[in-house]
Write a protein that holds these residues in place. Structure first.
Motif, short mmCIF file in Angstrom:
data_model
loop_
_atom_site.label_atom_id
_atom_site.label_comp_id
_atom_site.label_asym_id
_atom_site.label_seq_id
_atom_site.Cartn_x
_atom_site.Cartn_y
_atom_site.Cartn_z
N THR A 5 0.86 -1.18 0.00
CA THR A 5 0.00 0.00 0.00
C THR A 5 0.89 1.23 0.00
OG1 THR A 5 -0.10 -0.01 2.41
CG2 THR A 5 -1.84 -1.19 1.24
N ILE A 6 0.29 2.39 -0.13
CA ILE A 6 1.06 3.63 -0.10
C ILE A 6 1.64 3.81 1.29
CG2 ILE A 6 0.91 6.14 -0.36
CD1 ILE A 6 -1.37 5.71 -2.30
N ASP A 7 2.93 4.14 1.35
CA ASP A 7 3.56 4.26 2.66
C ASP A 7 3.24 5.61 3.29
OD1 ASP A 7 5.18 6.20 1.53
OD2 ASP A 7 6.84 4.82 1.13
N SER A 8 3.81 5.85 4.42
CA SER A 8 3.50 7.05 5.18
C SER A 8 3.92 8.33 4.47
CB SER A 8 4.18 7.00 6.55
OG SER A 8 5.59 6.86 6.39
N ASN A 9 4.82 8.20 3.51
CA ASN A 9 5.27 9.36 2.75
C ASN A 9 4.47 9.57 1.46
OD1 ASN A 9 7.39 10.01 4.56
ND2 ASN A 9 8.66 8.39 3.64
N ASN A 10 3.33 8.82 1.35
CA ASN A 10 2.47 8.91 0.17
C ASN A 10 3.19 8.51 -1.12
OD1 ASN A 10 0.19 9.66 1.53
ND2 ASN A 10 0.47 11.86 1.20
N GLU A 11 4.13 7.59 -1.01
CA GLU A 11 4.87 7.13 -2.17
C GLU A 11 4.36 5.76 -2.60
OE1 GLU A 11 7.01 8.76 -3.94
OE2 GLU A 11 7.02 10.51 -2.63
N LEU A 12 4.16 5.61 -3.91
CA LEU A 12 3.77 4.31 -4.44
C LEU A 12 4.96 3.36 -4.41
CD1 LEU A 12 1.69 5.40 -7.54
CD2 LEU A 12 0.79 4.25 -5.53
N PRO A 13 4.72 2.05 -4.31
CA PRO A 13 5.83 1.11 -4.37
C PRO A 13 6.48 1.17 -5.75
CG PRO A 13 3.73 -0.04 -4.51
CD PRO A 13 3.42 1.38 -4.13
N PRO A 14 7.78 1.02 -5.83
CA PRO A 14 8.47 1.11 -7.13
C PRO A 14 8.00 0.00 -8.06
CG PRO A 14 9.93 0.22 -5.46
CD PRO A 14 8.71 0.69 -4.73
N PRO A 15 7.77 0.29 -9.33
CA PRO A 15 7.33 -0.74 -10.28
C PRO A 15 8.44 -1.75 -10.55
CG PRO A 15 7.81 1.30 -11.44
CD PRO A 15 7.91 1.61 -9.98
N ASP A 16 8.07 -3.03 -10.59
CA ASP A 16 9.05 -4.05 -10.90
C ASP A 16 9.10 -4.24 -12.42
OD1 ASP A 16 6.78 -5.40 -11.56
OD2 ASP A 16 7.13 -7.11 -10.24
N GLU A 17 9.85 -5.23 -12.88
CA GLU A 17 10.05 -5.43 -14.32
C GLU A 17 8.74 -5.76 -15.03
OE1 GLU A 17 12.69 -8.24 -17.37
OE2 GLU A 17 13.13 -8.21 -15.22
N THR A 18 7.86 -6.54 -14.36
CA THR A 18 6.57 -6.89 -14.96
C THR A 18 5.73 -5.65 -15.20
OG1 THR A 18 6.59 -9.05 -13.87
CG2 THR A 18 4.47 -8.25 -14.68
N MET A 19 5.70 -4.75 -14.21
CA MET A 19 4.92 -3.53 -14.35
C MET A 19 5.52 -2.62 -15.42
SD MET A 19 2.23 -1.94 -13.31
CE MET A 19 1.81 -2.62 -11.69
N GLN A 20 6.83 -2.54 -15.48
CA GLN A 20 7.46 -1.71 -16.49
C GLN A 20 7.16 -2.23 -17.90
OE1 GLN A 20 11.55 -1.80 -15.26
NE2 GLN A 20 11.34 -0.07 -13.85
N THR A 21 7.13 -3.55 -18.04
CA THR A 21 6.78 -4.15 -19.33
C THR A 21 5.35 -3.80 -19.72
OG1 THR A 21 8.33 -5.97 -18.99
CG2 THR A 21 6.56 -6.31 -20.61
N ALA A 22 4.44 -3.87 -18.73
CA ALA A 22 3.04 -3.53 -18.99
C ALA A 22 2.90 -2.08 -19.43
CB ALA A 22 2.20 -3.80 -17.74
N VAL A 23 3.66 -1.18 -18.80
CA VAL A 23 3.61 0.24 -19.16
C VAL A 23 4.11 0.44 -20.59
CG1 VAL A 23 4.58 2.51 -18.68
CG2 VAL A 23 3.78 1.07 -16.79
N ARG A 24 5.20 -0.24 -20.94
CA ARG A 24 5.73 -0.12 -22.31
C ARG A 24 4.73 -0.67 -23.32
NH1 ARG A 24 10.68 -1.68 -19.81
NH2 ARG A 24 10.28 -3.85 -20.37
N ASP A 25 4.12 -1.80 -22.99
CA ASP A 25 3.14 -2.39 -23.92
C ASP A 25 1.95 -1.46 -24.11
OD1 ASP A 25 4.74 -4.59 -24.17
OD2 ASP A 25 3.58 -5.85 -22.78
N PHE A 26 1.49 -0.87 -23.01
CA PHE A 26 0.36 0.07 -23.11
C PHE A 26 0.73 1.28 -23.97
CE2 PHE A 26 -1.90 3.85 -21.64
CZ PHE A 26 -3.21 3.46 -21.83
N THR A 27 1.92 1.79 -23.76
CA THR A 27 2.37 2.94 -24.55
C THR A 27 2.42 2.61 -26.03
OG1 THR A 27 3.73 3.71 -22.69
CG2 THR A 27 4.23 4.63 -24.85
N ASN A 28 2.90 1.41 -26.36
CA ASN A 28 2.96 1.00 -27.76
C ASN A 28 1.57 0.86 -28.37
OD1 ASN A 28 5.77 0.89 -27.68
ND2 ASN A 28 5.82 -1.27 -27.14
N VAL A 29 0.64 0.30 -27.61
CA VAL A 29 -0.73 0.14 -28.10
C VAL A 29 -1.37 1.51 -28.32
CG1 VAL A 29 -3.05 -0.65 -27.49
CG2 VAL A 29 -1.09 -2.15 -27.11
#
Length: 462
Positions: A223-247
Motif C-alpha cells: 500500500t502507499i507508505d507514510s510518505n504517500n509514495e507508491l511502491p516502485p514498479p518491478d520489471e513486470t509492471m514496467q513491461t506492462a507500461v511499455r506495452d500500453f504505450t505501444n498500443v
C-alpha cells in the motif's frame, strides 16, 4: 462524423414530410462532403435510406448509402483493426465488400464480420437476398443512433430534435437488431437477435476485446507508505507500461496517419486536440506529433467559460480588502484552472518538439454567448438531458467549433481551427485510475481494492 437517416413505413402511413426534412437538415450538418438518398420497396413496405459523409479516412470520398448487388449500407464509424483495411483505403467501401461476400442464409457469417470490427460505429444495412434489415452500435455506444418506433413505422437517425409528436430514444448498445421483411411468420418490428456477449458465451457476436483484467499484479499487497509514495514498479509492471504505450501510440497513428487533405494547402492543421493541459491530452498530442508531417501545425483547443458567480465572489473579496493584488495577466475572467495548466503544458510540448508549430487556441466563452447557444446544444444532445450531459456537451460544442485566438509574437489574433479530426482524452482517468479516489482505494486496500474501484467505474462509464 457521418449522418444516418432511415425509415421503414407502409404505404398507408408515411413519415411526416416536415419531420423528414428536419432530420435531413440535422444529418447534413454531420456530413458536409456528400449526401444521397436511396429508396426501395418490399411488398407493402417502403425503405428510405439517407446518408451524409464527413470524409476522414482514405484517399477518396465514398458517397453513401453504398449500394452493391441490391445491398445498402449506411455507415458512421471507423475501423481501426479487426478487418483488413490498407492505409489509404476507405473503410466504408472495405466493409461493404466484406458484407456482400457473406452467406446471406447464415446470420452467423454476417455477425462474425460485425464482431471483428475494432472501433466506434453505428450502421444500418439492408441485406437484399434475405430481405433482412440490420442495425446497431458498437458495444460501448460510441456513435450516436436514435430510433422512434410505433406499430406502423420505424425511423432511425444519428441525431434528432425534441418533437411533441415523436418520442426519440437511443438505440441500446446491447447488440445487433434485425427486422425481417417478406415472410409472414416473421415479426416486422425490431428484435434484438444477438446481444454483445463474451466470446465463450456467444461465439456469433463476441466482444472485440477480452474481459477487463482483474488479476493482481505480482507485487504483493503493498500500500502507499507514510510518505504517500507508491511502491516502485518491478520489471513486470514496467513491461506492462511499455506495452500500453505501444498500443496507445499505434491507436493514435491509425487515427491520424491517413486523414485526407481537403484542399491544396497541405500546411493547414488536420488534427486538433481537446486540450485542458492534463496528462492525458498532452500525451495524445505528443503521440500525434510522431505521426504527422513536422511542417503541419497541430491545434490545441482550450475552452474557458465566463463564470459570473465566481467573478462576483472575487470582486466582493477584493472590495473587502482580502483580495490582495494581481497583475493584468491573471486578472482575466478566463484564467480558469484548465487555461493555466493548458498554457504550462503547451510550453512542455514546445520543448519536446520545438520544430512543430503548436497552436494553443484560447476559446473564451462569455456567459451571454453560452446562454445564447444553450438551447441549441440541448437540442443537439437530445434525448440526453442531465446536467452533466449538458456540461460536457457545451464544452465539446464550443471546442469543436474551433473559434478562438492564438498568441502571435505577444499579440492575440483571431483564429479558427479547420481540423478534420479532434482527439480527446475523455475516459483516460476512468481507465487508468487518475482520480484521488483511486489513490485512496490503493491506500486502504492495495491492488485488489484499486482494481475493484477501476472495474466498477469502467463498467458504469461504458
Amino acid at each position: 462524423m457521418c449522418g444516418i437517416l432511415f425509415s421503414l413505413t407502409t404505404a398507408q402511413q408515411q413519415v411526416d414530410p416536415e419531420l423528414w426534412q428536419t432530420l435531413t437538415e440535422i444529418n447534413t450538418k454531420r456530413g458536409p462532403d456528400s449526401q444521397q438518398t436511396r429508396t426501395i420497396s418490399v411488398g407493402d413496405h417502403f425503405l428510405q435510406f439517407y446518408s451524409t459523409v464527413l470524409h476522414l479516412r482514405g484517399r477518396d470520398n465514398v458517397p453513401q448509402p453504398v449500394c452493391e448487388n441490391g445491398n445498402i449500407l449506411c455507415w458512421n464509424g471507423e475501423i481501426f483493426d479487426g478487418l483488413s483495411i490498407a492505409l489509404g483505403e476507405n473503410d466504408t467501401a472495405a466493409l461493404m465488400q466484406h458484407l456482400t461476400r457473406v452467406d446471406t442464409k447464415n446470420s452467423t457469417a454476417f455477425l462474425k464480420v460485425i464482431s471483428r470490427i475494432e472501433g466506434p460505429f453505428a450502421f444500418v444495412f439492408w441485406q437484399e437476398e434475405s430481405k433482412r434489415l440490420w442495425f446497431g452500435r458498437d458495444c460501448l455506444g460510441r456513435r450516436s443512433l436514435l430510433w422512434s418506433r410505433n406499430e406502423n413505422s420505424l425511423v432511425i437517425s444519428s441525431a434528432a430534435q425534441p418533437n411533441d409528436k415523436v418520442e426519440w430514444q437511443e438505440v441500446p448498445a446491447n447488440g445487433i437488431y434485425s427486422v425481417q421483411l417478406g415472410k409472414e411468420d416473421e415479426p416486422e418490428t425490431p428484435v434484438l437477435l444477438y446481444p454483445w456477449l463474451q466470446q465463450e458465451e456467444n461465439p456469433r457476436l463476441a466482444l472485440p476485446f477480452p474481459r477487463l483484467n482483474r488479476g493482481i499484479p505480482a507485487l504483493g499487497t503493498e500500500t502507499i507508505d507514510s510518505n504517500n509514495e507508491l511502491p516502485p514498479p518491478d520489471e513486470t509492471m514496467q513491461t506492462a507500461v511499455r506495452d500500453f504505450t505501444n498500443v496507445l501510440d499505434d491507436a493514435v497513428k491509425r487515427r491520424v496517419a491517413d486523414i485526407p487533405f481537403i484542399d491544396s494547402v497541405h500546411s493547414r492543421p488536420r488534427v486538433a486536440v481537446l486540450f485542458s493541459g492534463g496528462l492525458d491530452c498532452i500525451c495524445l498530442a505528443a503521440l500525434a506529433h510522431r505521426h504527422l508531417p513536422v511542417s503541419e501545425p497541430i491545434d490545441l483547443l482550450n475552452v474557458a467559460f465566463e463564470n459570473p458567480r465566481s467573478q462576483n465572489a472575487k470582486q466582493q473579496k477584493k472590495a473587502s480588502g482580502d483580495g490582495g493584488t494581481t497583475n493584468t495577466a491573471t486578472a482575466t475572467v478566463y484564467n480558469t484552472p484548465d487555461r493555466v495548466t493548458g498554457r504550462a503544458s503547451v510550453e512542455e510540448l514546445r520543448k519536446i518538439a520545438p520544430e512543430r508549430t503548436w497552436h494553443f487556441v484560447e476559446i473564451n466563452v462569455p456567459y451571454s454567448e453560452a446562454m445564447t447557444y444553450r438551447e441549441h446544444i440541448i437540442n443537439l444532445m437530445h434525448p440526453l438531458d442531465t446536467v452533466m450531459d449538458l456540461s460536457i456537451a457545451m464544452a465539446l460544442w464550443f471546442a469543436s467549433r474551433g473559434k478562438g485566438t492564438i498568441d502571435i509574437d505577444g499579440a492575440y489574433e483571431p483564429y479558427e481551427s479547420h481540423a478534420r479530426v479532434l482527439i480527446s482524452g475523455l475516459g483516460a482517468d476512468e481507465q487508468l485510475g487518475g482520480y484521488s479516489r483511486h489513490r485512496e482505494a490503493f491506500r486502504h486496500g492495495g491492488w485488489e481494492r484499486l482494481i475493484s474501484e477501476v472495474c466498477v467505474v469502467t463498467v458504469v462509464s461504458s
